[in-house]
Scaffold this motif. Structure first.
Motif, mmCIF file in Angstrom:
data_model
loop_
_atom_site.group_PDB
_atom_site.id
_atom_site.type_symbol
_atom_site.label_atom_id
_atom_site.label_comp_id
_atom_site.label_asym_id
_atom_site.label_seq_id
_atom_site.Cartn_x
_atom_site.Cartn_y
_atom_site.Cartn_z
ATOM 1 N N SER A 166 32.908 34.169 11.840
ATOM 2 C CA SER A 166 32.378 35.347 12.543
ATOM 3 C C SER A 166 30.865 35.267 12.673
ATOM 4 C CB SER A 166 32.766 36.602 11.767
ATOM 5 O OG SER A 166 32.075 36.609 10.532
ATOM 6 N N ARG A 218 39.908 31.825 12.692
ATOM 7 C CA ARG A 218 39.694 33.179 13.218
ATOM 8 C C ARG A 218 38.631 33.925 12.411
ATOM 9 N NH1 ARG A 218 46.034 33.431 13.510
ATOM 10 N NH2 ARG A 218 46.348 32.567 15.594
ATOM 11 N N LEU A 225 44.528 28.558 10.703
ATOM 12 C CA LEU A 225 44.380 29.573 11.748
ATOM 13 C C LEU A 225 43.604 30.776 11.225
ATOM 14 C CD1 LEU A 225 47.855 29.382 13.508
ATOM 15 C CD2 LEU A 225 45.624 28.724 14.453
ATOM 16 N N ASP A 226 43.900 31.216 10.002
ATOM 17 C CA ASP A 226 43.169 32.335 9.403
ATOM 18 C C ASP A 226 41.683 32.001 9.254
ATOM 19 O OD1 ASP A 226 45.507 33.801 9.224
ATOM 20 O OD2 ASP A 226 45.811 33.392 7.086
ATOM 21 N N ALA A 229 41.512 27.293 17.410
ATOM 22 C CA ALA A 229 42.558 28.223 16.964
ATOM 23 C C ALA A 229 43.575 28.470 18.074
ATOM 24 C CB ALA A 229 41.936 29.539 16.503
ATOM 25 N N ALA A 269 37.203 29.149 17.950
ATOM 26 C CA ALA A 269 38.132 29.970 18.740
ATOM 27 C C ALA A 269 39.003 29.093 19.632
ATOM 28 C CB ALA A 269 37.354 30.982 19.576
#
Length: 137
Positions: free
Chosen positions: A120, A117, A113-114, A73, A70
């Motif tokens: 998870s 992000r 970036l994808d 990013a 995070a």
């Protein structure tokens, strides 16, 4: 143990073999070749990658890995002038390789970036390193 002249080898490139025989049978050998003066190019940083670029990310735990992703990013999103190859170079050469890892592979800024992000709680690519020893043969 000291510098000495490396004489020209006629029309062949100059080569040298260096061997190291270590404790308990550890051996290494490298062959060096002289680079003619006209072939050298000044390099100010990592080369521009034509293909995919690798971004290694690591942390001490899965939670820390997600937090690191995070932060990375947010940093990359705020700096559009960054080249993916430069970020990958920095991540690979300046950061420690900790137990929980993810390796992102992409061709452009938006790919990374994808992926950043997308790290998870349900499962990051990579994960904790399994217990055991690494052996390279």
């Amino acid at each position: 143990t000291e510098a000495r002249e490396w004489p020209e080898a006629g029309d062949r490139p100059r080569r040298a073999g260096i061997s190291s025989f270590g404790v308990s049978g550890t051996n290494a050998h490298v062959v060096l070749e002289h680079l003619p003066a006209g072939d050298a190019e000044a390099v100010e940083g990592p080369a521009v990658a034509d293909g995919p670029v690798v971004w290694p990310v690591s942390a001490r735990s899965p939670e820390a890995l997600r937090a690191q992703a995070a932060r990375l990013a947010a940093f990359v999103a705020g700096k559009p002038e960054l080249r993916p190859v430069d970020v990958g170079w920095s991540l690979a050469t300046t950061r420690a390789a900790l137990d929980c890892r993810a390796v992102l592979v992409g061709r452009g800024r938006e790919d990374f970036l994808d992926q950043l992000r997308g790290l998870s709680p349900s499962g990051a690519p990579g994960g904790a390193r399994p217990a055991g020893r690494t052996v390279v043969v």
